[in-house]
Design a protein around this motif. Structure first.
Motif, PDB file in Angstrom:
ATOM      1  N   GLU A  76      -7.299  -2.933   1.581  1.00 47.21           N
ATOM      2  CA  GLU A  76      -5.947  -2.533   1.951  1.00 47.21           C
ATOM      3  C   GLU A  76      -5.895  -2.214   3.446  1.00 47.21           C
ATOM      4  O   GLU A  76      -6.779  -1.548   3.969  1.00 47.21           O
ATOM      5  N   SER A  77      -4.839  -2.666   4.091  1.00 49.84           N
ATOM      6  CA  SER A  77      -4.657  -2.367   5.516  1.00 49.84           C
ATOM      7  C   SER A  77      -4.311  -0.892   5.692  1.00 49.84           C
ATOM      8  O   SER A  77      -3.558  -0.318   4.899  1.00 49.84           O
ATOM      9  N   MET A 102     -10.318  -9.409   8.315  1.00 54.63           N
ATOM     10  CA  MET A 102     -11.671  -8.864   8.236  1.00 54.63           C
ATOM     11  C   MET A 102     -11.691  -7.641   7.304  1.00 54.63           C
ATOM     12  O   MET A 102     -10.916  -6.707   7.470  1.00 54.63           O
ATOM     13  N   ASP A 103     -12.594  -7.673   6.328  1.00 58.57           N
ATOM     14  CA  ASP A 103     -12.714  -6.547   5.394  1.00 58.57           C
ATOM     15  C   ASP A 103     -13.201  -5.280   6.083  1.00 58.57           C
ATOM     16  O   ASP A 103     -12.889  -4.170   5.657  1.00 58.57           O
ATOM     17  N   SER A 104     -13.964  -5.422   7.170  1.00 60.92           N
ATOM     18  CA  SER A 104     -14.506  -4.247   7.848  1.00 60.92           C
ATOM     19  C   SER A 104     -13.416  -3.441   8.555  1.00 60.92           C
ATOM     20  O   SER A 104     -13.643  -2.287   8.901  1.00 60.92           O
ATOM     21  N   TYR A 118      -7.784   4.304 -10.579  1.00 57.96           N
ATOM     22  CA  TYR A 118      -8.281   4.413  -9.213  1.00 57.96           C
ATOM     23  C   TYR A 118      -9.499   5.332  -9.214  1.00 57.96           C
ATOM     24  O   TYR A 118      -9.462   6.446  -9.734  1.00 57.96           O
ATOM     25  N   LEU A 119     -10.607   4.875  -8.615  1.00 56.27           N
ATOM     26  CA  LEU A 119     -11.843   5.662  -8.617  1.00 56.27           C
ATOM     27  C   LEU A 119     -12.168   6.258  -7.251  1.00 56.27           C
ATOM     28  O   LEU A 119     -12.764   7.320  -7.185  1.00 56.27           O
ATOM     29  N   GLY A 120     -11.805   5.591  -6.177  1.00 54.73           N
ATOM     30  CA  GLY A 120     -12.114   6.126  -4.866  1.00 54.73           C
ATOM     31  C   GLY A 120     -11.920   5.088  -3.778  1.00 54.73           C
ATOM     32  O   GLY A 120     -11.643   3.921  -4.044  1.00 54.73           O
ATOM     33  N   THR A 121     -12.083   5.517  -2.526  1.00 56.61           N
ATOM     34  CA  THR A 121     -11.902   4.649  -1.365  1.00 56.61           C
ATOM     35  C   THR A 121     -13.091   4.771  -0.432  1.00 56.61           C
ATOM     36  O   THR A 121     -13.617   5.860  -0.228  1.00 56.61           O
ATOM     37  N   TYR A 122     -13.484   3.645   0.101  1.00 62.33           N
ATOM     38  CA  TYR A 122     -14.488   3.616   1.168  1.00 62.33           C
ATOM     39  C   TYR A 122     -13.760   3.149   2.403  1.00 62.33           C
ATOM     40  O   TYR A 122     -13.178   2.071   2.450  1.00 62.33           O
ATOM     41  N   ASP A 123     -13.749   3.997   3.441  1.00 61.98           N
ATOM     42  CA  ASP A 123     -13.083   3.657   4.696  1.00 61.98           C
ATOM     43  C   ASP A 123     -14.159   3.593   5.770  1.00 61.98           C
ATOM     44  O   ASP A 123     -14.865   4.562   6.008  1.00 61.98           O
ATOM     45  N   HIS A 124     -14.281   2.474   6.410  1.00 59.05           N
ATOM     46  CA  HIS A 124     -15.334   2.233   7.398  1.00 59.05           C
ATOM     47  C   HIS A 124     -15.181   3.139   8.588  1.00 59.05           C
ATOM     48  O   HIS A 124     -14.189   3.440   9.097  1.00 59.05           O
TER      49      HIS A 124
END
Length: 124
Positions: A76-77, A102-104, A118-124
């Motif tokens: 997600e943006s 780009m996914d990163s 929804y389980l969680g978010t990983y934000d770079h």
């Protein structure tokens, strides 16, 4: 009067129930059986710790359906994605769409594939 139209006997006319104390524990029951029992301990944790997820699907336990799953990932943006695009617009316009490809540069949301929770978010 027919059989169906008969009235029930008055309250004093039937045999009373055997004498049982109205309140308190039943007699001859060990005290440890009278204590309220909680749910059995779980062998695996039910709550997920924030930061447990990475950019790729990971194994976890869904708190909604309580089964081990391999998470489903969606990108997600975020505001960071939009800021990178704005910076590229100012510096080098033809590359403005790169942060959206780009996914990163996007947040990685993890979902349960079984129930969709929804389980969680990983934000770079």
């Amino acid at each position: 009067m027919s059989e169906y139209q008969k009235q029930p006997p008055p309250y004093g006319m039937h045999n009373p129930p055997p004498s049982v104390p109205p309140y308190g524990p039943p007699p001859n029951v060990p005290p440890h059986l009278l204590q309220p029992q909680g749910p059995p301990p779980l062998s695996q944790p039910r709550l997920l710790v924030q930061g447990q997820f990475g950019p790729a699907p990971s194994s976890s336990i869904c708190p909604s359906c309580n089964i081990p799953v391999m998470t489903r990932v969606e990108h997600e943006s975020t505001a960071k994605t939009h800021l990178f695009a704005l910076l590229l617009c100012i510096v080098f316009f033809p590359c403005v769409c790169l942060p959206y490809c780009m996914d990163s540069c996007q947040a990685t949301n993890h979902y349960c594939p079984n129930c969709g929770a929804y389980l969680g978010t990983y934000d770079h």
